[in-house]
Design a protein around this motif. Sequence first.
Motif, short mmCIF file in Angstrom:
data_model
loop_
_atom_site.label_atom_id
_atom_site.label_comp_id
_atom_site.label_asym_id
_atom_site.label_seq_id
_atom_site.Cartn_x
_atom_site.Cartn_y
_atom_site.Cartn_z
N ILE A 64 0.83 -1.21 0.00
CA ILE A 64 0.00 0.00 0.00
C ILE A 64 0.87 1.27 0.00
CG2 ILE A 64 -2.03 -1.14 1.00
CD1 ILE A 64 -1.31 0.23 3.69
N ARG A 150 -4.05 -1.16 9.86
CA ARG A 150 -5.41 -0.66 9.74
C ARG A 150 -5.44 0.86 9.86
NH1 ARG A 150 -9.58 1.36 12.27
NH2 ARG A 150 -8.43 1.63 14.21
N ARG A 153 -4.12 2.48 6.70
CA ARG A 153 -5.15 2.43 5.64
C ARG A 153 -6.23 3.49 5.87
NH1 ARG A 153 -5.04 -3.98 5.67
NH2 ARG A 153 -3.72 -4.32 3.84
N TYR A 157 -7.12 6.53 3.45
CA TYR A 157 -8.48 6.67 2.95
C TYR A 157 -8.98 8.10 3.14
CZ TYR A 157 -13.30 5.92 1.80
OH TYR A 157 -14.52 6.02 1.19
N CYS A 166 -13.45 7.78 9.18
CA CYS A 166 -13.48 6.33 9.44
C CYS A 166 -13.91 6.09 10.88
CB CYS A 166 -12.11 5.71 9.18
SG CYS A 166 -11.55 5.89 7.48
N ASP A 171 -12.27 -0.84 8.67
CA ASP A 171 -11.23 -1.51 7.90
C ASP A 171 -11.54 -1.31 6.43
OD1 ASP A 171 -8.90 -2.92 7.44
OD2 ASP A 171 -9.49 -4.65 8.62
N GLU A 172 -10.54 -1.49 5.63
CA GLU A 172 -10.65 -1.26 4.19
C GLU A 172 -11.90 -1.93 3.61
OE1 GLU A 172 -7.31 -0.87 0.81
OE2 GLU A 172 -7.31 -2.75 1.93
#
Length: 187
Positions: A64, A150, A153, A157, A166, A171-172
């Motif tokens: 990532i 997490r 990510r 995001y 979030c 989570d993704e």
Amino acid sequence: MSLVNTTVPPFRVHAYQEGVFREVTDDDLRGRWSVIVFYPGDFTFVCPTELEDLADLYEEFRAIGVEVYGASTDSHFAHKAWHETSAAVGKVRYPLLADPALRLSRAFGVLVEEDGQALRGTFVIDPEGTIRTVEVHDAGIGRDAAELLRKVRAAQYITAHPGEVCPAKWDEGADTLTPSLDLVGKL
């Protein structure tokens, strides 16, 4: 004062990575996501479990676009010796930053001055060099690399989707929230 949303301070340190000594600077963090994980010291107890946990997920971080850096107040020579003698640390392929002059640990606010060691500090840094998350633990509390992944990510995001946030345990692929007056008192 929190370092969240501040720029990574300028630094230049030696590092050990996969059999090579090299220099790492704040410029190396620009242009990609980075994680710096400070730990108290080489040849200790909780530290190798954390570094091994990160090593086990290193390819997921890389997938990532994230570079991981371990950091302690030990020298790059000590990092090499530890890497060669510990089965857990021997798995590490990411750079281990050396901070024997204590400048890096002090700049990130994790230095325990009287001990000359760093607390367990975790910093997620965006490609612009902005610190997006800060987490600092007592030396006796180990961290979880999956939870760090997490959080990275989630930081990626919200950076890519301004106006969204979030929620807990996000989570993704999970739903996010768009803050508005319509949500007040309804969650």
